[in-house]
Design a protein around this motif. Sequence first.
Motif, short mmCIF file in Angstrom:
data_model
loop_
_atom_site.label_atom_id
_atom_site.label_comp_id
_atom_site.label_asym_id
_atom_site.label_seq_id
_atom_site.Cartn_x
_atom_site.Cartn_y
_atom_site.Cartn_z
N ASN A 184 -42.95 -3.67 -87.67
CA ASN A 184 -42.69 -4.88 -86.89
C ASN A 184 -41.22 -4.94 -86.51
OD1 ASN A 184 -42.64 -7.42 -85.76
ND2 ASN A 184 -43.28 -8.51 -87.61
N LYS A 223 -45.96 -4.12 -84.12
CA LYS A 223 -46.06 -5.57 -84.04
C LYS A 223 -44.73 -6.13 -83.55
CE LYS A 223 -46.93 -9.39 -87.36
NZ LYS A 223 -47.30 -9.64 -88.77
N ASP A 250 -49.48 -3.28 -80.80
CA ASP A 250 -50.82 -3.72 -81.17
C ASP A 250 -50.93 -5.23 -81.41
OD1 ASP A 250 -52.01 -1.00 -81.46
OD2 ASP A 250 -50.53 -0.83 -83.07
N PHE A 251 -49.89 -5.82 -81.96
CA PHE A 251 -49.98 -7.17 -82.52
C PHE A 251 -48.83 -8.01 -81.98
CE2 PHE A 251 -50.64 -9.39 -86.95
CZ PHE A 251 -50.73 -10.62 -86.33
N THR A 253 -47.04 -11.96 -82.05
CA THR A 253 -46.96 -13.31 -82.60
C THR A 253 -46.08 -14.16 -81.70
OG1 THR A 253 -45.04 -12.81 -84.01
CG2 THR A 253 -47.22 -12.48 -84.98
N TYR A 284 -54.75 -11.51 -75.35
CA TYR A 284 -55.92 -10.69 -75.65
C TYR A 284 -56.44 -9.98 -74.40
CZ TYR A 284 -56.69 -11.94 -80.56
OH TYR A 284 -56.58 -12.06 -81.93
N PHE A 288 -53.86 -6.60 -76.43
CA PHE A 288 -53.39 -6.62 -77.82
C PHE A 288 -54.60 -6.64 -78.75
CE2 PHE A 288 -49.73 -8.47 -75.60
CZ PHE A 288 -48.69 -7.76 -76.17
N MET A 290 -54.44 -7.78 -81.83
CA MET A 290 -54.32 -8.98 -82.65
C MET A 290 -53.25 -9.88 -82.04
SD MET A 290 -55.48 -10.47 -85.39
CE MET A 290 -54.99 -12.07 -86.05
N SER A 292 -51.41 -13.85 -82.73
CA SER A 292 -51.29 -15.10 -83.46
C SER A 292 -50.31 -15.97 -82.69
CB SER A 292 -50.79 -14.86 -84.89
OG SER A 292 -50.64 -16.09 -85.58
N ASP A 306 -54.22 -11.08 -91.37
CA ASP A 306 -54.08 -10.54 -90.01
C ASP A 306 -54.16 -9.02 -90.00
OD1 ASP A 306 -53.88 -13.05 -88.95
OD2 ASP A 306 -51.70 -13.04 -88.77
N LEU A 310 -56.59 -6.66 -87.88
CA LEU A 310 -56.02 -5.60 -87.04
C LEU A 310 -56.76 -4.28 -87.26
CD1 LEU A 310 -53.59 -5.33 -85.06
CD2 LEU A 310 -52.20 -4.65 -87.02
#
Length: 319
Positions: A184, A223, A250-251, A253, A284, A288, A290, A292, A306, A310
Amino acid sequence: MVTIVDTISNSPLRPRHPEKVNRPDSVSPQKPSWIRVKAPAGRGYADTRNIVRENGLVTVCEEAGCPNIGECWDKKHATFMIMGDTCTRACAFCNVKTGMPQALDASEPAHVAEATFKLGLAHVVVTSVDRDDLADGGAAHIAATIRAIRATCPSTTIEVLTPDFLRKDGALELVVAAKPDVFNHNLETVPSRYLSVRPGARYFHSIRLLQRVKELDPTIFTKSGIMVGLGEERHEVLQVMDDLRSAEVDFLTIGQYLQPTRKHHAVMRYVTPDEFSGYETVAYTKGFLMVSASPLTRSSHHAGDDFAKLKAARAAIAR
């Protein structure tokens, strides 16, 4: 620009943010009804605090004034902040102390691993201050911490939230070689706000850092996160999503910026829950695995749950 402030002094009254002392106060709007958190309490909270103290560790939960500390610590979920409690950067949003850090503690990786074991963490998040004073930005220390956790808690999955390693050739490769499960690195805000919010960083360097992780090891989940309410426009947030997807992140926030003190950047606007929901939907659709997005979303909030989602999302695509 990288800001390094020398805070070596015999005075016990040294300010937490010496570079901000002479700034005029910035007043934020009153918090809306949807910004509500529980006060820290409960046996789990006390147990987590004791384990952190016993091992001489620093947590970003405390240093950054995370609003979710009561909820997370009651569940014995803590995010460890390694390499000291003092950062060499002076970001306008951050509550972590600014100054010249002390030397690295060689025993810290082992202490983090021991605390991970005592807390019984199935998924651990390790972040750090920026260490521009070190030749590798602290990359070797982060890698050593990953290895120590693997040795002590082989079934625990590991997420690292790293600095940008700006002008630290070879640093990223050291961390990736240690094989964290999740890498991340937060962009924090949109490019147009960097000079006022994150002046020591470079937006496209951070994008390239995340892209490089995938080039080095495609199996590692990547992330990143941003805060909203700092004066950004909606179309800029959507462009950040596109930039992150171009780096195969991928993720994502997205959370509401909350002002730590009046010397920090003001909250320009409180983004509504409906707007967060809209950002999540759009993210989405952009690919991605995931997302949040909520007012109280933070990088490590619900990180274990999460991570399970994932992995499931990647497995579904692979079928």
